[in-house]
Enzyme design. Structure first.
Site: not given
Length: 178
Positions: A56, A61, A104-105, A146-147, A150
């Site tokens: 995701g 990000q 997380c990226l 999670h997304e 963000h």
């Protein structure tokens, strides 16, 4: 033979925004223009997510504080979920609360046991402005939550309790690019 469109195939990989960058803490702006720029952004997001081996990715990000995310994530039954949501709203998060590994990226290489509901429903729009409703369970429900975090300026580390959060932040400070 019909060729299937692969999301991100025409996109450009963009640099990831890392923990500490203020854009990750900014609430995302609602998308009002559903034109070609949005379609390019979504393509770039898929390309970046795949290049980083994520499941995701939120627009934040890649430095764009807009309410958009993409996903290519399995659920606990290994059913693949692939898509994007513009102006998403987490309308349901319920079921059992499970602590599971989450990374997380924007905090690469680290993960921690994070509590999330095992069911989530998100409503929003497609890049064409059409209504969309996405329902997820298990791992995919975790991804949706999670997304959405963000897009509100949150990170999974904010959901950690005292010592778990201190551990991840200590590890990040030791590993963070300078």
């Amino acid at each position: 033979m019909r060729h299937r469109f692969i999301p991100g195939a025409r996109g450009h990989v963009r640099p990831l925004t890392l923990l500490g960058d203020p854009v990750l803490r900014a609430p995302g702006a609602e998308v009002t223009d559903f034109g070609p720029e949005l379609a390019r952004l979504v393509e770039d997001m898929f390309a970046t997510m795949y290049a980083a081996r994520g499941v995701g990715l939120a627009a934040h990000q890649i430095g764009e504080p807009l309410r958009v995310f993409v996903y290519d994530c399995p659920d606990d039954d290994e059913v693949r979920h692939l898509g994007h949501v513009v102006n998403p709203r987490l309308v349901e998060a319920d079921g059992v609360v499970l602590r599971g590994p989450e990374g997380c990226l924007s905090v690469p290489g680290l993960e921690a046991g994070t509590e999330r509901y095992d069911r989530a429903v998100v409503e929003g729009r497609t890049v064409d402005g059409e209504p969309v409703r996405v329902e997820g369970t298990g791992w995919f429900a975790r991804c949706l939550q999670h997304e959405c975090d963000h897009l509100d300026g949150g990170l999974y580390v904010d959901r950690l309790d005292g010592w778990r959060q201190r551990k991840v932040m200590w590890q990040w400070r030791r590993r963070a690019p300078r």
